[in-house]
Design an enzyme around this catalytic site. Structure first.
Site, PDB file in Angstrom:
ATOM      1  N   ASP A 247       8.817   1.591  -1.504  1.00 36.43           N
ATOM      2  CA  ASP A 247      10.245   1.219  -1.480  1.00 36.43           C
ATOM      3  C   ASP A 247      10.414  -0.281  -1.717  1.00 36.43           C
ATOM      4  OD1 ASP A 247       9.080   0.475   0.900  1.00 36.43           O
ATOM      5  OD2 ASP A 247      10.819   0.968   2.148  1.00 36.43           O
ATOM      6  N   GLU A 248       9.496  -0.869  -2.476  1.00 37.82           N
ATOM      7  CA  GLU A 248       9.562  -2.297  -2.802  1.00 37.82           C
ATOM      8  C   GLU A 248      10.044  -2.490  -4.240  1.00 37.82           C
ATOM      9  OE1 GLU A 248       6.083  -4.670  -1.736  1.00 37.82           O
ATOM     10  OE2 GLU A 248       5.312  -2.906  -0.688  1.00 37.82           O
TER      11      GLU A 248
END
Length: 345
Positions: A247-248
Site C-alpha cells: 500500500d505504498e
C-alpha cells in the site's frame, strides 16, 4: 501455340489477345488494326487503333522507321522499342509478316519489366504463359509476400518489445509505474537541471491492513485501484504516479509547485482517500499519511537520499497521528521535519 497453318493471322481476335496480349497488328497502309489488351492498358487513355504505327511505338534505330515496308525488313530480328506515350517503358519484340499484307509486332516488357509492372499495376493475367515477364512477376509477388510477412513479423516483434518494456516498468494491479520506473525517472530529473524543483510525495495508506483482514484481498485490490485513480486525477501529464508495492505509493512532481501548493495537493489527496467506499455492500474507510521531499532544499539532490528522506517524513506523519503530511527539511536536526498540517492536530 500457332494454328495449323502457322500464321498468327489465322488466329481469331480473342485467341490472338490471349497468345500475344501485347501485340500490335499493322495494316498494309501502316495503320494499327488491332492492339493486345495489355498493350492497351499501357497506352491508356490513348486509343492506338487507326493511328500510324510509328505514332504508337518508336523503334530504337539510327533512323526512325515510318513505313511498313521498312518495318517488314526487320522481320526475324530482335527489336528494341519504346511507346511514344511512355518513353520510359522499355520494350523488346519481333515483327512477323502476315499473308495478304500487313505486319504483326509481338512486344514484351524489356529490362525495366519489374519497375514497369509495379508502376503500371500489371498482373500475371496481362502476359502470355510463355512470356518471361510472368516468371518475373511470380518472383516479384513472392518477394512482396516475403517482405509483407517480414514486416508483419517485425511489427509484432516491435509490439511485443514495447509491451515487454511497458510491463517491466508498470505495476500490473493498478497500471501505475513501478519502483524501477520511479527510480529511473527521479535519477533523470534530478540530474538534468538543478534549478528545476522536483517534489517527491511518499504515500502510505492508513488502516489498509484492516481492510484485507476483514474483507479479504479482493477488497484490498479494489481499494488500491481507487487509490490509483485518485493519484492520476491529482497529477499532471508531466508527473508520475507509482506504486512501490503493498500500500505504498509515490508521486514524482516535475517542476514542482510552491510549498503552499504542495500542501494543498497533499490535503486534497488525503481528503479524497478518506471518502468512504463500499465493497459488496460493506463500507470501507481508509486514510493516508504523506511525506514530502523537495529537491531545492538540497545543495546537491541525490535520488536515494530524497527517497529515504521522503520516507522519514512519511513515518513522522504517521507518528503524529496519521492522515497527515510532513515536509522534510535537510537542515533540521532530529526528525528533520516541518509539520505541514499543524492546524489539523
Amino acid at each position: 501455340m500457332l494454328p495449323a497453318d502457322g500464321t498468327p493471322a489465322a488466329l481469331g481476335a480473342e485467341a490472338l489477345d490471349l497468345v500475344m496480349p501485347m501485340h500490335l497488328r499493322i495494316g498494309a497502309d501502316g495503320l494499327v488494326v488491332s492492339c493486345g489488351p495489355t498493350l492497351r492498358k499501357l497506352l491508356h487513355p490513348t486509343d492506338p487503333l487507326g493511328r500510324a504505327f510509328h505514332q504508337v511505338i518508336d523503334l530504337r534505330r539510327s533512323r526512325r522507321i515510318r513505313s511498313p515496308a521498312r518495318l517488314a525488313e526487320l522481320a526475324g530480328t530482335r527489336l528494341a522499342a519504346v511507346l511514344c506515350e511512355r518513353p520510359g517503358v522499355d520494350l523488346r519484340g519481333t515483327v512477323v509478316p502476315l499473308a495478304g499484307g500487313g505486319l504483326l509486332v509481338d512486344l514484351a516488357l524489356g529490362i525495366g519489366a519489374v519497375a514497369a509492372v509495379g508502376e503500371l499495376d500489371l498482373t500475371v493475367t496481362d502476359f502470355s504463359a510463355t512470356d518471361q515477364t510472368s516468371d518475373i512477376l511470380y518472383l516479384v509477388e513472392a518477394n512482396r509476400a516475403v517482405t509483407a510477412a517480414w514486416q508483419r513479423l517485425n511489427r509484432r516483434l516491435e509490439g511485443d518489445r514495447r509491451a515487454a518494456e511497458t510491463r517491466a516498468v508498470t505495476d500490473p494491479l493498478t497500471g501505475l509505474k513501478n519502483r524501477r520506473a520511479l527510480r529511473d525517472a527521479l535519477s533523470r530529473v534530478t540530474g538534468e537541471d538543478l534549478s528545476r524543483s522536483v517534489a517527491l510525495m511518499q504515500i502510505d495508506l492508513d488502516h489498509f491492513k484492516r481492510v484485507n483482514d476483514s474483507l479479504g484481498h479482493a477488497a484490498g485490490d479494489r481499494v488500491l485501484g481507487r487509490v490509483a485513480r485518485v493519484l492520476r486525477a491529482e497529477t499532471r501529464a508531466s508527473d508520475m504516479a507509482a506504486r512501490l508495492g503493498g500500500d505504498e505509493f509515490t508521486l514524482l512532481l516535475r517542476d514542482s509547485p510552491p510549498i503552499e501548493q504542495l500542501r494543498v495537493i497533499a490535503r486534497r489527496i488525503i481528503a479524497a482517500l478518506e471518502r468512504p467506499m463500499e465493497y459488496e455492500g460493506r463500507p470501507i474507510r481508509i486514510s493516508a499519511s504523506v511525506g514530502i521531499a523537495l529537491s531545492l532544499l538540497y545543495p546537491d539532490p541525490d535520488p536515494d537520499r530524497m527517497l529515504a528522506d521522503a520516507d522519514k517524513a512519511l513515518y513522522a506523519a504517521k507518528r503524529a497521528g496519521r492522515g497527515r503530511f510532513h515536509i522534510f527539511d535537510p537542515g533540521v536536526d532530529g526528525e528533520g521535519t516541518k509539520h505541514g498540517r499543524e492546524e489539523d492536530g
